[in-house]
Design an enzyme around this catalytic site. Structure first.
Site, PDB file in Angstrom:
ATOM      1  N   ARG A  73       0.851  -1.191   0.000  1.00  0.00           N
ATOM      2  CA  ARG A  73       0.000   0.000   0.000  1.00  0.00           C
ATOM      3  C   ARG A  73       0.889   1.244   0.000  1.00  0.00           C
ATOM      4  NH1 ARG A  73      -2.336  -4.011   3.021  1.00  0.00           N
ATOM      5  NH2 ARG A  73      -4.612  -4.186   3.107  1.00  0.00           N
ATOM      6  N   HIS A  76      -0.218   3.398   4.733  1.00  0.00           N
ATOM      7  CA  HIS A  76      -0.767   2.356   5.613  1.00  0.00           C
ATOM      8  C   HIS A  76      -0.258   0.963   5.216  1.00  0.00           C
ATOM      9  CE1 HIS A  76      -3.790   5.009   7.588  1.00  0.00           C
ATOM     10  NE2 HIS A  76      -3.735   5.646   6.441  1.00  0.00           N
ATOM     11  N   ARG A 113      -8.533  -3.797  10.173  1.00  0.00           N
ATOM     12  CA  ARG A 113      -7.080  -3.688   9.989  1.00  0.00           C
ATOM     13  C   ARG A 113      -6.589  -2.366  10.576  1.00  0.00           C
ATOM     14  NH1 ARG A 113      -3.397  -1.621   6.132  1.00  0.00           N
ATOM     15  NH2 ARG A 113      -1.474  -2.821   6.025  1.00  0.00           N
ATOM     16  N   ASN A 149      -9.240   6.578  11.123  1.00  0.00           N
ATOM     17  CA  ASN A 149      -7.958   6.690  11.818  1.00  0.00           C
ATOM     18  C   ASN A 149      -8.188   6.782  13.324  1.00  0.00           C
ATOM     19  OD1 ASN A 149      -6.216   6.660   9.599  1.00  0.00           O
ATOM     20  ND2 ASN A 149      -6.267   8.885   9.339  1.00  0.00           N
ATOM     21  N   PHE A 162      -3.458  15.211  -1.221  1.00  0.00           N
ATOM     22  CA  PHE A 162      -3.015  13.970  -0.569  1.00  0.00           C
ATOM     23  C   PHE A 162      -1.660  13.476  -1.087  1.00  0.00           C
ATOM     24  CE2 PHE A 162      -3.224   9.347   0.381  1.00  0.00           C
ATOM     25  CZ  PHE A 162      -3.336   9.434   1.762  1.00  0.00           C
ATOM     26  N   TYR A 363      -9.387   4.818  -3.624  1.00  0.00           N
ATOM     27  CA  TYR A 363      -9.227   3.462  -3.074  1.00  0.00           C
ATOM     28  C   TYR A 363      -9.583   2.387  -4.085  1.00  0.00           C
ATOM     29  CZ  TYR A 363      -8.589   5.665   1.485  1.00  0.00           C
ATOM     30  OH  TYR A 363      -8.115   6.418   2.520  1.00  0.00           O
ATOM     31  N   ARG A 370      -2.580  -2.674  -6.847  1.00  0.00           N
ATOM     32  CA  ARG A 370      -2.071  -3.526  -5.763  1.00  0.00           C
ATOM     33  C   ARG A 370      -2.426  -4.985  -5.986  1.00  0.00           C
ATOM     34  NH1 ARG A 370      -2.563  -4.393  -0.628  1.00  0.00           N
ATOM     35  NH2 ARG A 370      -4.819  -4.153  -0.519  1.00  0.00           N
TER      36      ARG A 370
HETATM   37 FE1  HDD Z   1      -6.443   6.797   2.990  1.00  0.00          FE
HETATM   38  C1  HDD Z   1      -5.323   3.618   2.716  1.00  0.00           C
HETATM   39  C2  HDD Z   1      -7.423   6.212   6.246  1.00  0.00           C
HETATM   40  C3  HDD Z   1      -7.406  10.090   3.317  1.00  0.00           C
HETATM   41  C4  HDD Z   1      -5.776   7.306  -0.288  1.00  0.00           C
HETATM   42  N1  HDD Z   1      -6.362   5.239   4.239  1.00  0.00           N
HETATM   43  C5  HDD Z   1      -5.872   3.999   3.948  1.00  0.00           C
HETATM   44  C6  HDD Z   1      -6.016   3.135   5.074  1.00  0.00           C
HETATM   45  C7  HDD Z   1      -6.594   3.866   6.073  1.00  0.00           C
HETATM   46  C8  HDD Z   1      -6.826   5.189   5.537  1.00  0.00           C
HETATM   47  C9  HDD Z   1      -6.936   3.392   7.464  1.00  0.00           C
HETATM   48  C10 HDD Z   1      -5.562   1.687   5.142  1.00  0.00           C
HETATM   49  C11 HDD Z   1      -6.658   0.750   4.748  1.00  0.00           C
HETATM   50  C12 HDD Z   1      -6.190  -0.679   4.907  1.00  0.00           C
HETATM   51  O1  HDD Z   1      -5.994  -1.079   6.063  1.00  0.00           O
HETATM   52  O2  HDD Z   1      -6.007  -1.324   3.891  1.00  0.00           O
HETATM   53  N2  HDD Z   1      -7.169   7.942   4.501  1.00  0.00           N
HETATM   54  C13 HDD Z   1      -7.607   7.492   5.709  1.00  0.00           C
HETATM   55  C14 HDD Z   1      -8.319   8.542   6.400  1.00  0.00           C
HETATM   56  C15 HDD Z   1      -8.308   9.628   5.592  1.00  0.00           C
HETATM   57  C16 HDD Z   1      -7.600   9.247   4.379  1.00  0.00           C
HETATM   58  C17 HDD Z   1      -8.953   8.407   7.773  1.00  0.00           C
HETATM   59  C18 HDD Z   1      -8.922  10.975   5.788  1.00  0.00           C
HETATM   60  C19 HDD Z   1      -9.952  11.194   6.534  1.00  0.00           C
HETATM   61  N3  HDD Z   1      -6.529   8.417   1.750  1.00  0.00           N
HETATM   62  C20 HDD Z   1      -6.995   9.663   2.069  1.00  0.00           C
HETATM   63  C21 HDD Z   1      -7.025  10.494   0.870  1.00  0.00           C
HETATM   64  C22 HDD Z   1      -6.578   9.698  -0.157  1.00  0.00           C
HETATM   65  C23 HDD Z   1      -6.271   8.400   0.414  1.00  0.00           C
HETATM   66  C24 HDD Z   1      -7.492  11.929   0.831  1.00  0.00           C
HETATM   67  C25 HDD Z   1      -6.386  10.009  -1.630  1.00  0.00           C
HETATM   68  C26 HDD Z   1      -6.899  11.000  -2.243  1.00  0.00           C
HETATM   69  N4  HDD Z   1      -5.591   5.698   1.505  1.00  0.00           N
HETATM   70  C27 HDD Z   1      -5.462   6.095   0.225  1.00  0.00           C
HETATM   71  C28 HDD Z   1      -4.939   5.001  -0.692  1.00  0.00           C
HETATM   72  C29 HDD Z   1      -4.862   3.789   0.272  1.00  0.00           C
HETATM   73  C30 HDD Z   1      -5.256   4.400   1.609  1.00  0.00           C
HETATM   74  C31 HDD Z   1      -3.723   5.359  -1.439  1.00  0.00           C
HETATM   75  C32 HDD Z   1      -3.557   2.993   0.299  1.00  0.00           C
HETATM   76  C33 HDD Z   1      -3.943   1.556   0.238  1.00  0.00           C
HETATM   77  C34 HDD Z   1      -5.368   1.564   0.009  1.00  0.00           C
HETATM   78  O3  HDD Z   1      -5.828   2.831  -0.057  1.00  0.00           O
HETATM   79  O4  HDD Z   1      -6.083   0.581  -0.123  1.00  0.00           O
HETATM   80  O5  HDD Z   1      -5.795   4.791  -1.746  1.00  0.00           O
END
Ligand code: HDD
Length: 686
Positions: A73, A76, A113, A149, A162, A363, A370
């Site tokens: 990822r 995270h 998770r 979170n 982001f 996501y 991934r």
């Molecule tokens: Fe995110 C993963 C939480 C904003 C793009 N995010 C990810 C995970 C968590 C969060 C807990 C791990 C999920 C797992 O266990 O697989 N993210 C947040 C929270 C946010 C947040 C609480 C704001 C309130 N995230 C955020 C933004 C973006 C992303 C604004 C993109 C525009 N986040 C991602 C991602 C991930 C991710 C890159 C990486 C792996 C995945 O999604 O599956 O798409």
């Protein structure tokens, strides 16, 4: 040649394997089911000759191994997960038609998770960081993923920032360090230029950024969502998880040392707790409000950098989550789990929060890179547990084998007696109606423009000790920043968050305070919220806490056993430590220890007991691991219970008497707390 053959059968696994396979264990086969007779030797031309290309067993095995890793990822990446269930304790049909909230006692399977944000998959568990708290609810109307979170607000307001935020915090682009750390130039450069980050920054620099255990973190959905009832009426809602064990954190020095002692500190803690039946549990609560209340607030509920204090909108507990089963396989489940904020079910809906809106795209998109295929929803951990069907077909790694020719809708194949396949239903998901008008604009709403009031509210909500931790964490991190102008810029902002914070950080850095920035909107003084402090809400209990008992030759076996019993009957756990693990002669019989002293430093435990004779203490006073065991426990504000004989070691470790230093009998009670008042004695805080 005869010798070669004998060698394989006698010493290799091959013969053995065949025998086992003939018994209870299934035969090892290739991926296509061909039984394998020898898993030790590749096929060669002669016993010392070249390996043959023909060896399909070897080629398949190495081919598969070569591709074992998938892209981690992007954020995270380091995470640990568990299965469990959500139980509705207070149904809310008047607010939401979501089936999981429909009936008291209704259980819904979950997979949860937890993660750090910045580090890679192989990084450690204990850096200062936000923790991810992602829950997949397998409801009977589809999967709902609440991807939150352990901090109720987020760094940025708009998803377009982001990638910049994440690039800045990850290891720097040219040198590829630091790993899993925000204490470096690029992160603070970005932060100092983006005041919207300050509220979350304050939380990340607080004790929330260094949790004691994943079982002791709160969880937040962060965004404002909508609940929609059967009649289509909607309310705004924020989601909260509250840990049954209370929210608990560690001391920064302890966290840094834990990293050296156990890379897997949180992962191990979660696994072992579930393994021994101490199932982690959280209350699930909603904060529900209407548009009128939203409009009356001095901040915008669509702005993810703002929270609504419980004192303003109370929490209503509607359920609980229990995690009661470890994954069977880390890769198949935890690594391949794909969480999508766009996974909602009828009764739950999105708001126009621009951060949430961007996440709805990100996501889904990331799973394709991934997990490699649009069919990632068919992987068991991601598949809904309710029936699912549509006209989407084919694609890489398709595992479904749909029958018939109905792969389009509408169709009238049923009129010819053929299966027409699935059709939309009137009870299906309906987006809550909402008027939308306006010009197309690339703009930030003015109502998002106050960046200082809520960080100030957070600061004002903390105890003095917690404030000192925040100021010291910022000093620590900015001291790792090598560019002066970034430090200066931060100081010009921090004094607007709170004059006291600005002054203390400047003093800690040994710098003069520059002129304050002129904020876009002048901050206002919001009422502090006691609910935001960890220390004000400390759970005075031994449950979930671990006491280490250090003993050595000659220690009283009955003292060790009595203390163990007392701690365990108060629902704590005990870990015994000694210079040797194999068994030592104690007064009363021999005793084995759970861990060796040098490999079991006190950072791994919540309190320590020293069950030592005068002779043993005198000997251990010359052993640096023993001295550090005690001096660290003292410096990390932990309870220390000791026999009189332990004095020489206590003195050498610099332990001074206070409320947290007790005899063995007093330890089970003392171990429920940390001794914050001790802190000025053991370190200089900003
Ligand atoms: Fe995110 C993963 C939480 C904003 C793009 N995010 C990810 C995970 C968590 C969060 C807990 C791990 C999920 C797992 O266990 O697989 N993210 C947040 C929270 C946010 C947040 C609480 C704001 C309130 N995230 C955020 C933004 C973006 C992303 C604004 C993109 C525009 N986040 C991602 C991602 C991930 C991710 C890159 C990486 C792996 C995945 O999604 O599956 O798409």
């Amino acid at each position: 040649m005869a010798d070669d053959k004998d060698f394989t059968t006698e010493t290799g696994n091959a013969g053995e394997m065949q025998q086992i396979a003939a018994g209870d264990t299934p035969a090892m086969t290739t991926n296509f089911g061909v039984p394998i007779s020898d898993n030790e030797n590749s096929l060669k031309a002669g016993s010392r000759g070249p390996t043959l290309l023909e060896d399909f067993v070897l080629r398949e095995k190495i081919f598969h191994f070569d591709h074992e890793r998938i892209p981690e990822r992007i954020v995270h990446a380091r995470g640990s997960a568990a299965h469990g269930y959500f139980e509705c304790t207070d149904p809310i049909p008047e607010l939401s038609r979501a089936s999981l909230f429909a009936k008291k006692g209704k259980k819904t399977a979950v997979f949860t998770r937890f993660s750090t944000v910045a580090g890679g998959a192989g990084s450690v568990d204990t850096p200062r960081d936000v923790r991810g708290f992602a829950v997949k609810f397998y409801t009977d109307e589809g999967n709902w993923d609440l991807v939150g979170n352990n901090i109720p607000v987020f760094f940025i307001q708009d998803a377009i920032k982001f990638p910049d935020l994440i690039h800045s915090v990850k290891m720097e682009a040219d040198r590829a360090y630091p790993q899993a750390a925000s204490a470096h130039d690029t992160f603070w450069d970005f932060i100092s230029l983006m005041p919207e980050t300050f509220h979350t920054l304050m939380w990340a620099m607080s004790d929330r950024g260094i949790p004691r255990s994943l079982r002791m973190i709160e969880g937040f959905g962060v965004h404002t969502f909508k609940l929609v009832n059967e009649a289509g009426e909607e309310s705004f809602c924020k989601f909260h998880w509250r840990p049954k064990l209370g929210t608990q954190s560690v001391i920064w020095d302890e966290s840094a040392k834990t990293q050296g002692a156990d890379n897997d500190f949180h992962r191990r803690d979660l696994w072992e707790a579930i393994d021994r039946g101490d199932y982690p549990e959280w209350e699930f609560a909603v904060q529900v409000f209407d548009r009128e209340l939203a409009d009356s607030l001095p901040y915008d509920v669509l702005d993810a950098t703002k929270l609504i204090p419980e004192e303003v909108v109370p929490l209503r507990v509607i359920g609980r989550m229990v995690l009661d089963r470890n994954p069977d396989n880390f890769f198949a489940e935890t690594e391949q789990a794909a969480f999508l904020p766009s996974n909602v079910v009828p009764g739950i809906d999105f708001t126009d929060d621009p951060l949430l809106q961007g996440r709805l795209f990100s996501y889904l998109d990331t799973q394709k890179s991934r997990l490699g295929t649009t069919n990632f929803h068919q992987i068991p951990i991601n598949a809904p547990k309710c029936p699912f069907a549509n006209m989407q077909r084919d694609g890489l790694m398709q595992t479904h084998v749909p029958k018939g020719r109905a792969n389009y809708e509408p169709n009238s194949l049923n009129e010819a007696g053929e299966d027409p396949g699935p059709r939309p239903v009137s009870t299906g998901f309906r987006t809550a109606e909402q008027p939308v008008e306006g010009e197309k604009l690339r703009i930030r709403a003015e109502s998002f423009g106050d960046f200082y009031s809520q960080p100030r509210m957070y600061w004002n909500s903390l105890t003095e000790n917690e404030q000192a931790h925040v100021a010291s964490a910022i000093v620590f991190e900015l001291s790792k920043v090598s560019l002066d102008h970034i430090r200066e810029r931060m100081l010009s902002h921090l004094q607007v968050v709170h004059p006291d914070l600005g002054k203390r950080v400047a003093k800690g850095l040994g710098m003069d305070l520059p002129k304050p920035v002129k904020p876009f909107k002048e901050p206002v003084d919001l009422d502090p919220s006691d609910a935001l402090s960890i220390q004000k809400n400390w759970n005075r209990s031994l449950e979930g806490r671990q006491v280490a008992i250090l003993f050595d030759e000659g220690s009283s076996k009955s003292d060790v056993e009595a203390l163990k019993k007392a701690v365990e009957s108060a629902k704590g756990t005990v870990f015994t430590v000694a210079p040797k693990v194999g068994g030592l002669p104690l007064d009363g019989g021999t005793m084995k220890a759970d861990g060796q002293l040098a490999g079991s430093p006190s950072v791994l435990f919540d309190a320590v007991a020293l069950v030592l004779t005068t002779e043993a203490a005198a000997k251990l006073a010359k052993d640096s691991a023993a001295v550090a065991f005690v001096s660290d426990a003292f410096a990390h504000l932990k309870a220390i219970g000791a026999t009189e004989g332990a004095k020489a070691l206590m003195d050498r470790a610099g332990v001074e008497p206070d409320e947290g230093v007790t005899d063995l009998a007093g330890l089970p009670e003392a171990a429920k707390l940390r001794y914050w008042d001790r802190e000025p004695k053991v370190r200089d805080l900003a």
